[in-house]
Design an enzyme around this catalytic site. Sequence first.
Site, short mmCIF file in Angstrom:
data_model
loop_
_atom_site.label_atom_id
_atom_site.label_comp_id
_atom_site.label_asym_id
_atom_site.label_seq_id
_atom_site.Cartn_x
_atom_site.Cartn_y
_atom_site.Cartn_z
N LYS A 100 -0.03 14.71 1.34
CA LYS A 100 -1.13 14.21 0.75
C LYS A 100 -1.57 15.99 0.50
O LYS A 100 -2.63 16.39 -0.43
CB LYS A 100 -2.52 14.05 1.96
CG LYS A 100 -2.38 12.73 1.27
CD LYS A 100 -3.52 11.63 2.73
CE LYS A 100 -3.63 10.83 2.55
NZ LYS A 100 -4.35 9.80 1.62
N HIS B 131 1.04 -1.54 0.02
CA HIS B 131 -0.11 -0.01 -0.23
C HIS B 131 1.00 1.71 -0.08
O HIS B 131 -0.17 2.27 0.37
CB HIS B 131 -1.01 0.18 1.33
CG HIS B 131 -2.29 -1.32 1.33
ND1 HIS B 131 -3.14 -0.49 0.56
CD2 HIS B 131 -2.32 -2.17 1.52
CE1 HIS B 131 -4.14 -1.23 0.65
NE2 HIS B 131 -3.85 -2.81 1.15
N LYS C 174 -15.15 7.62 -4.43
CA LYS C 174 -16.37 8.16 -3.74
C LYS C 174 -16.43 9.88 -4.52
O LYS C 174 -18.42 9.62 -4.92
CB LYS C 174 -16.10 8.35 -2.50
CG LYS C 174 -15.71 6.72 -2.01
CD LYS C 174 -15.06 6.91 -0.21
CE LYS C 174 -14.50 5.92 0.54
NZ LYS C 174 -13.72 6.76 1.44
N LYS D 55 -9.73 13.35 3.59
CA LYS D 55 -8.23 12.38 3.82
C LYS D 55 -7.59 12.21 4.95
O LYS D 55 -7.37 13.06 5.78
CB LYS D 55 -7.60 11.87 2.88
CG LYS D 55 -6.87 13.54 2.20
CD LYS D 55 -6.19 13.42 1.55
CE LYS D 55 -7.51 13.12 0.00
NZ LYS D 55 -6.84 12.02 -0.87
N ARG D 56 -6.32 11.17 5.65
CA ARG D 56 -6.17 11.58 6.68
C ARG D 56 -4.75 13.09 6.41
O ARG D 56 -4.58 12.86 5.04
CB ARG D 56 -5.28 10.70 6.70
CG ARG D 56 -6.14 9.11 7.59
CD ARG D 56 -6.43 9.54 9.29
NE ARG D 56 -5.10 9.64 10.24
CZ ARG D 56 -4.63 8.87 10.42
NH1 ARG D 56 -5.54 7.77 11.10
NH2 ARG D 56 -3.74 8.57 11.61
N THR E 125 -8.98 5.79 -2.39
CA THR E 125 -9.87 5.26 -2.87
C THR E 125 -11.28 6.94 -2.79
O THR E 125 -11.96 6.15 -3.37
CB THR E 125 -10.99 4.30 -1.96
OG1 THR E 125 -10.30 4.59 -0.70
CG2 THR E 125 -9.65 2.75 -2.36
C1 LIG Z 1 -12.11 6.50 1.52
C2 LIG Z 1 -11.88 6.68 2.93
C3 LIG Z 1 -10.63 7.19 3.55
C4 LIG Z 1 -9.33 6.68 2.16
O1 LIG Z 1 -9.05 8.32 1.36
P1 LIG Z 1 -8.51 8.78 0.54
O2 LIG Z 1 -9.26 10.74 0.03
O3 LIG Z 1 -8.35 8.15 -0.42
O4 LIG Z 1 -7.04 8.61 1.27
C5 LIG Z 1 -9.93 7.88 4.74
N1 LIG Z 1 -11.27 7.73 5.55
C6 LIG Z 1 -12.56 7.24 5.43
C7 LIG Z 1 -13.45 7.48 6.68
C8 LIG Z 1 -12.94 7.29 4.72
O5 LIG Z 1 -14.42 6.85 4.29
#
Ligand SMILES: *Cc1c(COP(=O)(O)O)cnc(C)c1O
Length: 804
Positions: A543, A350, A649, A537-538, A645
């Site tokens: 990022k 990952h 979404k 995101k985190r 991911t």
């Molecule tokens: C989808 C999701 C992530 C992943 O987000 P990225 O933009 O791909 O880093 C992290 N936290 C939550 C709660 C999510 O639903």
Amino acid sequence: MFFDTKESFKQAFVETLRSNYGKSIEQATDVEKFLTLASLVKAHANSNVYKTNTYLEKQAAKKMYYFSLEFLLGRLLTNNLMNLGLYKVVQEGLADFGIDLNTLEDIESDAGLGNGGLGRLAACFLDSLATLHLPGNGNTIRYQYGLFKQLITNNEQVEVPDQWLRYGNAWETRHPDEAVKVKFYGDVRITMNYETGRLNFEHVNAQEVLAVPYDMPVVGADTKCTNVLRMWSAEASDNFPADQDFIKYLNSINKICLNVYPDDSTVEGKYIRIKQEYFFIAAGLGSIVREHLKQNPNLDNFAEKVCIQLNDTHPAMSVAELMRIFLDEYNYEWDKAWSIVSKVFAYTNHTVMQEALEKWPVEYIRTLLPRVYTIIEEINRRFRETVYNQSHDRDLVERTAIIQDNQVKMAHLSIVGSFSVNGVAKLHSKILVEDLFRDFFNLMPEKFNNKTNGITQRRWLLYSNPELTNLLEKTIGPEFKHDFTQIEKLEQYIDDKKLQEAFLKVKYQRKLALCRFLKDNYQIEVDPNSIFDTQAKRLHAYKRQLLNILHVIYLYQRIKQYPTFTMPKTTFLFGAKAAPAYVLAKKIIKLINCVAEKVDNDPVASKFIKVVFIPNYRVTVAEYLMNASDVSEQISTAGKEASGTGNMKFMMNGAITLGTLDGANVEISERVGLENCEIFGLKANEIENMRSTYSSVDYYKQDARIKQAVDSLLDGTFSSVQDDFIDIYNDLIIRNDEYFVLADFAAYVKAHEHINALYSDRSAWARLCLLNIAKSAYFSSDRTILDYVRDVWHIKAIDNSKLK
Ligand SMILES: *Cc1c(COP(=O)(O)O)cnc(C)c1O
């Protein structure tokens, strides 16, 4: 009590409430009503678990187990009711009693048993596996506390415990009779067996911990196939040495499952982390082997019946532990054992970031797991020998060694012990074989493959965005709900003005839903008529939330300096948790909140922009946030984000990607077309080529916009605390901006201007959004899972009609 109609539900609900709590509907609290409803749904699901397992036993079917230290499940009531097709029945039944199902849905807290994307991927995979009638179970830890709950106090992140189990976990069933003993510490006693002429290895003087499983049913959509997520909990064992302090022993056991390890990169808690890793894989393997031997005379055919996917390297010790079971408990010879064990595991990588690759000091592992360590040593010895014999290249032997420099390299152990190694997006897998794992790729090219991540469209579109789902169904029919490849049909209609109008109306409704959520939970007010531009995101330097907020600062300065400046009103939404020990990340959170405050208090700036930091970002927030957004910020330094991911979404809900060519953004832009998303900035190869010559100060000096924005970090504009943001300043200017924020700044400004221009043509914008939705089929985790099944797992779908 079983129910499948409104009337049978109502009866079951009343009777169960009475027998569980001794109360009538009028007397019961909302929590009791929620728990009662969940217990009925769980019972329904568990009866399907029974049917599924009975069928699989009869077929002697191969099963896949997904080993993951994280499962970011979120809430389950809505999802389970929808997947079981019981949502309407329950909603109407409750309404007859004057109960609003939404109220009960909001009682449930998120199961936040993970950090972010990696854990959410595991949860999406479980949903797709069950829905596709595939035998695939999860294996993890039953953490007592999820990832911390984030509060924002005085603009800063404050962490408090996430007490997700306060009302208990309505979905689980404890199985104390299926407990597995796990051993830590102690010594290895080696004795000679003179009959067989073999050495016997025994793990003695160990501290024994009892791993007790809790099972949660994993319900698929429109199928009886129901899998299980097995969560292990550490408890005191009966084999407790009488001469030891019981309280000390208990305390050390309680730490194992206390909480999700909140950080992938700090030193603290490393010891407990190794314990967690071994604990859940040893327990998982113990129970899988036991189950296998109930149906098979020995372990010879283990690899034909069991496949285990290692989600990142956290479960890497599985390789050594399964060898230990074969060698020590079932007396296999090394070569025979290895020939089976090395056909069981498949490993998903990952990250390409060196510092995020797990390495443990030999000392830690040897102390905690003396026998497992000797096996890792032997795997290492043999692998070094193989590589040397194959290449006669001593440097290569060192580079690929599992144990090197007194460290155990978990990724190397995973690669050597697995028959498949995959990255999670096309670009990421390419970087793995060309760069990070190049040596391994040259030695064993057949192992490497790509499996681009996906998300479950059920949670992320069908259930969390019912307005869009209805519109899609009216436009292309209901087939896409069961076979998401059908969403492609939408492309034919994207020029239809009426559909475009209807889409914009749906988006507005979702914005209103988010506004309500923000107002009810955080007293935040947002203008639903503004552009919703979101980065959720985190928080990580790579990022580049910093690039986003620097751009907002730039806009703020424009507005202040140029009375004629204008732009479409935009709300910049952020959601992000920072690891508690990650100082820079926490400063960036503070900066975002300080900028938000400044803008809010400025009568002119607040006409154009609003900055919102949503506290405690989690799955439930994401379910409101993604589908209300117009712009999806995916702006990592190219080459650093494995897949992402979140980007999927957003896309599936009709947001436009504003992103770099990184991770799965590459594939998003390929599918939707470069002209239908907003790609900007340096590419991965350009970043690598620039690395040795890059000087962030040059950008700072040469671009007045950058200089002005960066200087505002020091001049007290956003904080009255002296030097509050000097760490951020230093990171950009003194430490030469490792993630090329300043190098991409100008392109990022341009990209935003282009987005604004696109947005101003409402019809063209709606067309873009619809096209993004139409092209999102590839990013369904159903597709990802079918790719894994075809190339890696080779498991067979259950015939749903045979489940009785
Ligand atoms: C989808 C999701 C992530 C992943 O987000 P990225 O933009 O791909 O880093 C992290 N936290 C939550 C709660 C999510 O639903």
